[in-house]
Design a protein around this motif. Structure first.
Motif, PDB file in Angstrom:
ATOM      1  N   VAL A  18       0.853  -1.187   0.000  1.00  0.00           N
ATOM      2  CA  VAL A  18       0.000   0.000   0.000  1.00  0.00           C
ATOM      3  C   VAL A  18       0.892   1.241   0.000  1.00  0.00           C
ATOM      4  O   VAL A  18       1.764   1.381   0.858  1.00  0.00           O
ATOM      5  N   THR A  19       0.684   2.098  -0.995  1.00  0.00           N
ATOM      6  CA  THR A  19       1.304   3.415  -0.967  1.00  0.00           C
ATOM      7  C   THR A  19       0.194   4.454  -1.059  1.00  0.00           C
ATOM      8  O   THR A  19      -0.917   4.162  -1.498  1.00  0.00           O
ATOM      9  N   ALA A  20       0.507   5.651  -0.618  1.00  0.00           N
ATOM     10  CA  ALA A  20      -0.462   6.747  -0.676  1.00  0.00           C
ATOM     11  C   ALA A  20       0.294   8.029  -0.976  1.00  0.00           C
ATOM     12  O   ALA A  20       1.527   8.048  -0.999  1.00  0.00           O
ATOM     13  N   GLU A  21      -0.473   9.079  -1.210  1.00  0.00           N
ATOM     14  CA  GLU A  21       0.130  10.322  -1.682  1.00  0.00           C
ATOM     15  C   GLU A  21      -0.086  11.444  -0.663  1.00  0.00           C
ATOM     16  O   GLU A  21      -1.172  11.573  -0.100  1.00  0.00           O
ATOM     17  N   ILE A  22       0.967  12.220  -0.457  1.00  0.00           N
ATOM     18  CA  ILE A  22       0.869  13.420   0.375  1.00  0.00           C
ATOM     19  C   ILE A  22       1.248  14.611  -0.504  1.00  0.00           C
ATOM     20  O   ILE A  22       2.332  14.637  -1.082  1.00  0.00           O
ATOM     21  N   GLY A  23       0.364  15.576  -0.591  1.00  0.00           N
ATOM     22  CA  GLY A  23       0.640  16.761  -1.392  1.00  0.00           C
ATOM     23  C   GLY A  23       1.373  17.807  -0.574  1.00  0.00           C
ATOM     24  O   GLY A  23       0.829  18.299   0.424  1.00  0.00           O
ATOM     25  N   ALA A  44       0.298   2.961   5.496  1.00  0.00           N
ATOM     26  CA  ALA A  44       0.802   2.611   4.168  1.00  0.00           C
ATOM     27  C   ALA A  44       2.289   2.293   4.328  1.00  0.00           C
ATOM     28  O   ALA A  44       2.915   2.622   5.338  1.00  0.00           O
ATOM     29  N   ASP A  45       2.855   1.663   3.313  1.00  0.00           N
ATOM     30  CA  ASP A  45       4.248   1.236   3.388  1.00  0.00           C
ATOM     31  C   ASP A  45       5.211   2.348   2.978  1.00  0.00           C
ATOM     32  O   ASP A  45       6.383   2.338   3.370  1.00  0.00           O
ATOM     33  N   ALA A  46       4.729   3.270   2.188  1.00  0.00           N
ATOM     34  CA  ALA A  46       5.525   4.428   1.772  1.00  0.00           C
ATOM     35  C   ALA A  46       4.568   5.468   1.202  1.00  0.00           C
ATOM     36  O   ALA A  46       3.451   5.132   0.776  1.00  0.00           O
ATOM     37  N   PHE A  47       5.024   6.733   1.196  1.00  0.00           N
ATOM     38  CA  PHE A  47       4.152   7.824   0.776  1.00  0.00           C
ATOM     39  C   PHE A  47       4.829   8.672  -0.302  1.00  0.00           C
ATOM     40  O   PHE A  47       5.965   9.129  -0.114  1.00  0.00           O
ATOM     41  N   ASN A  48       4.111   8.878  -1.407  1.00  0.00           N
ATOM     42  CA  ASN A  48       4.621   9.746  -2.474  1.00  0.00           C
ATOM     43  C   ASN A  48       4.590  11.211  -2.034  1.00  0.00           C
ATOM     44  O   ASN A  48       3.586  11.672  -1.463  1.00  0.00           O
ATOM     45  N   LEU A  49       5.677  11.905  -2.325  1.00  0.00           N
ATOM     46  CA  LEU A  49       5.696  13.363  -2.203  1.00  0.00           C
ATOM     47  C   LEU A  49       5.746  13.920  -3.617  1.00  0.00           C
ATOM     48  O   LEU A  49       6.735  13.722  -4.330  1.00  0.00           O
ATOM     49  N   THR A  50       4.678  14.575  -4.013  1.00  0.00           N
ATOM     50  CA  THR A  50       4.599  15.043  -5.394  1.00  0.00           C
ATOM     51  C   THR A  50       5.619  16.153  -5.649  1.00  0.00           C
ATOM     52  O   THR A  50       6.007  16.881  -4.737  1.00  0.00           O
TER      53      THR A  50
END
Length: 306
Positions: A18-23, A44-50
């Motif tokens: 599971v990954t998710a996004e942080i704006g 989640a296992d890791a989070f995207n930084l846009t």
């Protein structure tokens, strides 16, 4: 292990990732990132930084990664080719690795005309496929694109994005194959609303053995309203939102609750698609819903490693 990131360990363990996004915020204030990191840790296992998503100026992805790592949250930095030439791309990869960032998502980047600095000059020295090739050469051979050998190369886990729904459809899997060859370890897809079309794409992915060479995370977006569904259907290039989903959101007494329910149903479906190794939750400006979605989808607890 290529980088030893938590995300890489989850994939290697065979668990559903599971990954998710942080704006990142449109300011120099780190507090929203700290708030989200504390709220989302463990979900989640890791989070995207846009990286200046849709070409709107925001706090940088690398700085954002350092801020959330202070709260014990693993980042995936996005790095676009829009704003950096080959010198800057390689320099930022070194910098990110030196700061402890292990996951990098390589992107070409949205054109600046979509953002809030329309007069900006783009770069596009590379596209995302060449970016992957260059970064992969750096980590495996310790060699820069210009040929200079690096003494301490970065240890990096490389990702890419792919859109199964963009035209021409017949080239989409071939494009994914190029990214695999270029060095991508994992792929996060565009948000999926048309499950039939996604499954056809996955049929071809499996037929070419790509799901054995990389880890595919299927993208989902929880919607807040029928208006959001119509906007994605009519205004977002390369996104397909079937009419029955728009109608369902329009008929809902509580559209936000219906959007959450729909997202959970989509995750349940995607868990059953052979070759899908995880989901990527893009709760745009609605990050506080991620823990609930992950819990409702039966994806807790997240795996931990020594």
């Amino acid at each position: 292990m290529k980088a030893g990131s938590n995300l890489e360990k989850v994939f290697e363990s065979g668990k559903f990732a599971v990954t998710a996004e942080i704006g990142p915020p449109q300011s120099a204030n780190p507090e929203p990132l700290t708030h989200h990191a504390k709220m989302l840790r463990g979900f989640a296992d890791a989070f995207n930084l846009t990286d200046n998503q849709t070409a709107v100026v925001r706090l940088s992805s690398i700085a954002s990664a350092v801020i959330i790592m202070r709260e014990g949250v693993e980042p995936i930095i996005q790095m676009t080719c829009r704003d950096r030439n080959r010198i800057a791309l390689q320099s930022d990869l070194f910098g990110a690795a030196a700061l402890g960032v292990k996951n990098v998502l390589c992107l070409t980047g949205d054109h600046q005309i979509f953002g809030n600095e329309k007069a900006a000059r783009n770069v596009f020295d590379f596209d995302s496929i060449v970016e992957l090739q260059v970064f992969n050469q750096l980590r495996t051979e310790g060699k820069q694109v210009g040929g200079e050998v690096v003494k301490d190369p970065p240890k990096t886990y490389l990702g890419c994005a792919e859109n199964p729904f963009a035209t021409p459809y017949e080239f989409r899997v071939s494009r994914l194959a190029k990214k695999v060859t270029a060095g991508a370890d994992f792929c996060q897809t565009q948000a999926i609303f048309d499950m039939d079309m996604f499954e056809k794409w996955m049929d071809e992915v499996r037929a070419r053995g790509l799901d054995k060479k990389m880890h595919i995370l299927a993208g989902v977006i929880p919607m807040k309203s029928a208006g959001a569904a119509r906007y994605m259907k009519n205004k977002v290039p390369g996104m397909i939102v079937p009419d029955h989903i728009v109608d369902r959101m329009k008929a809902a007494k509580d559209p936000k609750e219906e959007g959450i329910k729909l997202c959970v149903e989509q995750i349940e479906h995607l868990k059953s698609v052979k070759g899908v190794h995880g989901v990527h939750i893009m709760a745009v400006a609605w990050e506080e819903m991620v823990p609930r979605i992950v819990e409702m989808a039966g994806l807790l607890p997240r795996p931990t490693f020594q």
